[in-house]
Design a protein around this motif. Structure first.
Motif, PDB file in Angstrom:
ATOM      1  N   GLY A   6       0.824  -1.195   0.000  1.00  0.00           N
ATOM      2  CA  GLY A   6       0.000   0.000   0.000  1.00  0.00           C
ATOM      3  C   GLY A   6       0.855   1.239   0.000  1.00  0.00           C
ATOM      4  N   SER A   7       0.187   2.348   0.275  1.00  0.00           N
ATOM      5  CA  SER A   7       0.858   3.635   0.319  1.00  0.00           C
ATOM      6  C   SER A   7       0.149   4.520   1.332  1.00  0.00           C
ATOM      7  N   ALA A   8       0.931   5.258   2.095  1.00  0.00           N
ATOM      8  CA  ALA A   8       0.340   6.179   3.069  1.00  0.00           C
ATOM      9  C   ALA A   8      -0.481   7.257   2.370  1.00  0.00           C
ATOM     10  N   SER A   9      -0.180   7.525   1.116  1.00  0.00           N
ATOM     11  CA  SER A   9      -0.901   8.560   0.377  1.00  0.00           C
ATOM     12  C   SER A   9      -2.164   8.047  -0.316  1.00  0.00           C
ATOM     13  N   CYS A  10      -2.402   6.749  -0.276  1.00  0.00           N
ATOM     14  CA  CYS A  10      -3.573   6.176  -0.934  1.00  0.00           C
ATOM     15  C   CYS A  10      -4.703   5.976   0.078  1.00  0.00           C
ATOM     16  N   PRO A  11      -5.860   6.582  -0.146  1.00  0.00           N
ATOM     17  CA  PRO A  11      -6.952   6.463   0.814  1.00  0.00           C
ATOM     18  C   PRO A  11      -7.588   5.073   0.872  1.00  0.00           C
ATOM     19  N   TYR A  12      -7.276   4.202  -0.083  1.00  0.00           N
ATOM     20  CA  TYR A  12      -7.887   2.868  -0.104  1.00  0.00           C
ATOM     21  C   TYR A  12      -7.073   1.831   0.666  1.00  0.00           C
ATOM     22  N   THR A  13      -5.794   2.109   0.906  1.00  0.00           N
ATOM     23  CA  THR A  13      -4.961   1.190   1.678  1.00  0.00           C
ATOM     24  C   THR A  13      -5.520   0.972   3.084  1.00  0.00           C
ATOM     25  N   PRO A  14      -5.909   2.022   3.823  1.00  0.00           N
ATOM     26  CA  PRO A  14      -6.469   1.791   5.157  1.00  0.00           C
ATOM     27  C   PRO A  14      -7.768   0.990   5.139  1.00  0.00           C
ATOM     28  N   ASP A  15      -8.543   1.130   4.064  1.00  0.00           N
ATOM     29  CA  ASP A  15      -9.795   0.376   3.968  1.00  0.00           C
ATOM     30  C   ASP A  15      -9.529  -1.125   3.869  1.00  0.00           C
ATOM     31  N   LEU A  16      -8.575  -1.497   3.019  1.00  0.00           N
ATOM     32  CA  LEU A  16      -8.240  -2.919   2.890  1.00  0.00           C
ATOM     33  C   LEU A  16      -7.583  -3.425   4.165  1.00  0.00           C
ATOM     34  N   ASP A  33       5.823   3.622  -1.144  1.00  0.00           N
ATOM     35  CA  ASP A  33       6.422   4.946  -1.299  1.00  0.00           C
ATOM     36  C   ASP A  33       7.654   5.085  -0.410  1.00  0.00           C
ATOM     37  N   ALA A  34       7.652   4.435   0.738  1.00  0.00           N
ATOM     38  CA  ALA A  34       8.747   4.539   1.699  1.00  0.00           C
ATOM     39  C   ALA A  34       9.764   3.405   1.586  1.00  0.00           C
ATOM     40  N   ASP A  35       9.406   2.321   0.916  1.00  0.00           N
ATOM     41  CA  ASP A  35      10.242   1.123   0.862  1.00  0.00           C
ATOM     42  C   ASP A  35      10.510   0.764  -0.605  1.00  0.00           C
ATOM     43  N   ALA A  36      11.679   1.135  -1.096  1.00  0.00           N
ATOM     44  CA  ALA A  36      12.025   0.902  -2.506  1.00  0.00           C
ATOM     45  C   ALA A  36      12.034  -0.580  -2.859  1.00  0.00           C
ATOM     46  N   ASP A  37      12.481  -1.439  -1.943  1.00  0.00           N
ATOM     47  CA  ASP A  37      12.494  -2.882  -2.207  1.00  0.00           C
ATOM     48  C   ASP A  37      11.066  -3.415  -2.373  1.00  0.00           C
ATOM     49  N   SER A  69      -8.239   2.270  -6.797  1.00  0.00           N
ATOM     50  CA  SER A  69      -6.827   2.110  -6.460  1.00  0.00           C
ATOM     51  C   SER A  69      -6.092   3.409  -6.730  1.00  0.00           C
ATOM     52  N   CYS A  70      -4.851   3.434  -6.295  1.00  0.00           N
ATOM     53  CA  CYS A  70      -3.964   4.570  -6.515  1.00  0.00           C
ATOM     54  C   CYS A  70      -2.745   4.040  -7.257  1.00  0.00           C
ATOM     55  N   TYR A  71      -2.221   4.845  -8.162  1.00  0.00           N
ATOM     56  CA  TYR A  71      -1.053   4.434  -8.904  1.00  0.00           C
ATOM     57  C   TYR A  71       0.203   4.904  -8.202  1.00  0.00           C
ATOM     58  N   VAL A  72       1.175   4.031  -8.157  1.00  0.00           N
ATOM     59  CA  VAL A  72       2.418   4.273  -7.435  1.00  0.00           C
ATOM     60  C   VAL A  72       3.315   5.194  -8.248  1.00  0.00           C
ATOM     61  N   GLY A  73       3.819   6.231  -7.596  1.00  0.00           N
ATOM     62  CA  GLY A  73       4.773   7.125  -8.239  1.00  0.00           C
ATOM     63  C   GLY A  73       4.265   7.698  -9.529  1.00  0.00           C
ATOM     64  N   SER A  74       5.101   7.633 -10.553  1.00  0.00           N
ATOM     65  CA  SER A  74       4.729   8.217 -11.833  1.00  0.00           C
ATOM     66  C   SER A  74       4.203   7.179 -12.817  1.00  0.00           C
ATOM     67  N   ALA A  75       3.921   5.995 -12.341  1.00  0.00           N
ATOM     68  CA  ALA A  75       3.415   4.958 -13.242  1.00  0.00           C
ATOM     69  C   ALA A  75       2.032   5.358 -13.746  1.00  0.00           C
ATOM     70  N   PRO A  76       1.813   5.308 -15.066  1.00  0.00           N
ATOM     71  CA  PRO A  76       0.506   5.688 -15.603  1.00  0.00           C
ATOM     72  C   PRO A  76      -0.519   4.588 -15.397  1.00  0.00           C
ATOM     73  N   PRO A  77      -1.804   4.944 -15.389  1.00  0.00           N
ATOM     74  CA  PRO A  77      -2.830   3.906 -15.283  1.00  0.00           C
ATOM     75  C   PRO A  77      -2.798   3.016 -16.516  1.00  0.00           C
ATOM     76  N   PRO A  78      -3.193   1.746 -16.366  1.00  0.00           N
ATOM     77  CA  PRO A  78      -3.197   0.848 -17.533  1.00  0.00           C
ATOM     78  C   PRO A  78      -4.233   1.317 -18.543  1.00  0.00           C
ATOM     79  N   ALA A  79      -3.966   1.061 -19.809  1.00  0.00           N
ATOM     80  CA  ALA A  79      -4.869   1.466 -20.884  1.00  0.00           C
ATOM     81  C   ALA A  79      -6.108   0.592 -20.934  1.00  0.00           C
TER      82      ALA A  79
END
Length: 79
Positions: A6-16, A33-37, A69-79
């Protein structure tokens, strides 16, 4: 092992997370966002780069929460 990516910036992570806790599931949570690995592992498992993502024993069980969902970093949404 059950893993929540998940991501601290994604509002859906706490819901799951809350649903997993409510159902008594034991899981490990990673903030991509905080853990590159963790982010690298997520991107290797699913090219969508969306969180929250639920993985069990290396198999992706769920991407997003109720279709959101929220997209991580600069990854674009799938087409």
């Amino acid at each position: 092992m059950l893993e929540l990516f998940g991501s601290a910036s994604c509002p859906y992570t706490p819901d799951l997370r809350e649903q997993l806790e409510w159902s008594g599931r034991v899981f490990v949570e990673y903030d991509v966002d905080a853990d590159a690995d963790a982010r690298t592992r997520l991107l290797a498992m699913t090219p969508s780069a969306a969180v929250p993502t639920l993985v069990e024993d290396g198999t992706v069980l769920e991407v997003g929460w109720h279709g959101r969902s929220c997209y991580v970093g600069s990854a674009p949404p799938p087409a």
